[in-house]
Motif scaffolding. Structure first.
Motif, PDB file in Angstrom:
ATOM      1  N   ARG A 110      -9.816   9.644  19.431  1.00 53.14           N
ATOM      2  CA  ARG A 110      -9.586   8.877  18.202  1.00 53.14           C
ATOM      3  C   ARG A 110     -10.521   7.664  18.156  1.00 53.14           C
ATOM      4  O   ARG A 110     -11.166   7.392  17.152  1.00 53.14           O
ATOM      5  N   ALA A 111     -10.599   6.931  19.266  1.00 57.04           N
ATOM      6  CA  ALA A 111     -11.449   5.733  19.315  1.00 57.04           C
ATOM      7  C   ALA A 111     -12.918   6.101  19.127  1.00 57.04           C
ATOM      8  O   ALA A 111     -13.645   5.423  18.384  1.00 57.04           O
ATOM      9  N   ALA A 113     -14.103   8.777  17.674  1.00 62.41           N
ATOM     10  CA  ALA A 113     -14.327   9.289  16.313  1.00 62.41           C
ATOM     11  C   ALA A 113     -14.670   8.120  15.396  1.00 62.41           C
ATOM     12  O   ALA A 113     -15.536   8.224  14.517  1.00 62.41           O
ATOM     13  N   GLU A 114     -14.017   7.004  15.626  1.00 62.70           N
ATOM     14  CA  GLU A 114     -14.314   5.797  14.842  1.00 62.70           C
ATOM     15  C   GLU A 114     -15.729   5.295  15.144  1.00 62.70           C
ATOM     16  O   GLU A 114     -16.466   4.907  14.250  1.00 62.70           O
ATOM     17  N   LEU A 115     -16.111   5.315  16.418  1.00 63.38           N
ATOM     18  CA  LEU A 115     -17.473   4.913  16.804  1.00 63.38           C
ATOM     19  C   LEU A 115     -18.498   5.813  16.110  1.00 63.38           C
ATOM     20  O   LEU A 115     -19.490   5.330  15.572  1.00 63.38           O
ATOM     21  N   LYS A 117     -18.179   7.529  13.369  1.00 64.89           N
ATOM     22  CA  LYS A 117     -18.173   7.303  11.925  1.00 64.89           C
ATOM     23  C   LYS A 117     -18.888   5.999  11.566  1.00 64.89           C
ATOM     24  O   LYS A 117     -19.750   5.981  10.672  1.00 64.89           O
ATOM     25  N   THR A 118     -18.571   4.921  12.258  1.00 66.24           N
ATOM     26  CA  THR A 118     -19.153   3.622  11.907  1.00 66.24           C
ATOM     27  C   THR A 118     -20.641   3.528  12.248  1.00 66.24           C
ATOM     28  O   THR A 118     -21.372   2.796  11.589  1.00 66.24           O
TER      29      THR A 118
END
Length: 171
Positions: A110-111, A113-115, A117-118
């Motif tokens: 999850r963490a 996936a954010e990296l 995406k951003t």
């Protein structure tokens, strides 16, 4: 080819990885290299390998057990241009900090996936298969359900590639 690649190795040392890359790219015998047996074509192959590696924007880091580590590595090594690809080998060696395996993998994915995406970065995780129960057909085609932490992997993955080798009696 103009892409920036960050390889986070949670399993092997950078030296081991480069040695394997050398053998794969040059078709040099890994056992001979490990034993220090240098054939007559070693110097030629090594020179070509060095030229290829030096032309790549490729970094191997022996860290990344926690999402925080990955964020810090990316921030420190890539302050201006983020890596195009992050490879993480292998997912089951992440720091669990007392969490259940499934939950730890889910939180890690999850963490990151954010990296991804951003930073508009692709991330490839190497995962391992669960051991088949005794008596199971070891030559059946594996599926996503055979990956350790498969629920979280399936949930956060854009694509899952399963690469495996069929084992025969003759090797």
């Amino acid at each position: 080819t103009g892409k920036t690649v960050l390889f986070l190795s949670l399993e092997m040392s950078g030296e081991e990885l480069v040695s394997r890359m050398f053998c794969e790219m040059t078709e040099y015998d890994n056992n001979e290299l490990r034993l220090g047996i240098l054939n007559s074509d070693f110097e030629f192959k090594n020179k070509n390998f060095e030229e290829t590696i030096n032309a790549m924007d490729f970094e191997i880091i022996e860290q990344g057990y926690k999402p925080k580590d990955v964020f810090e590595i990316v921030k420190e090594l890539y302050p201006n241009k983020k890596p195009d690809l992050i490879l993480i080998d292998f997912l089951q060696l992440i720091d669990r900090s007392g969490e259940d395996d499934r939950i730890a993998i889910e939180n890690y994915l999850r963490a990151l996936a954010e990296l991804a995406k951003t930073n508009k970065t692709a991330i490839i995780y190497v995962s391992q298969f669960r051991r088949p129960p005794s008596g199971a057909d070891i030559n059946r085609t594996p599926g996503i359900e055979d990956l350790k932490g498969s629920g979280a992997i399936e949930q956060f993955a854009f694509c899952v590639l399963i690469i495996y080798k069929v084992i025969t009696e003759h090797g």
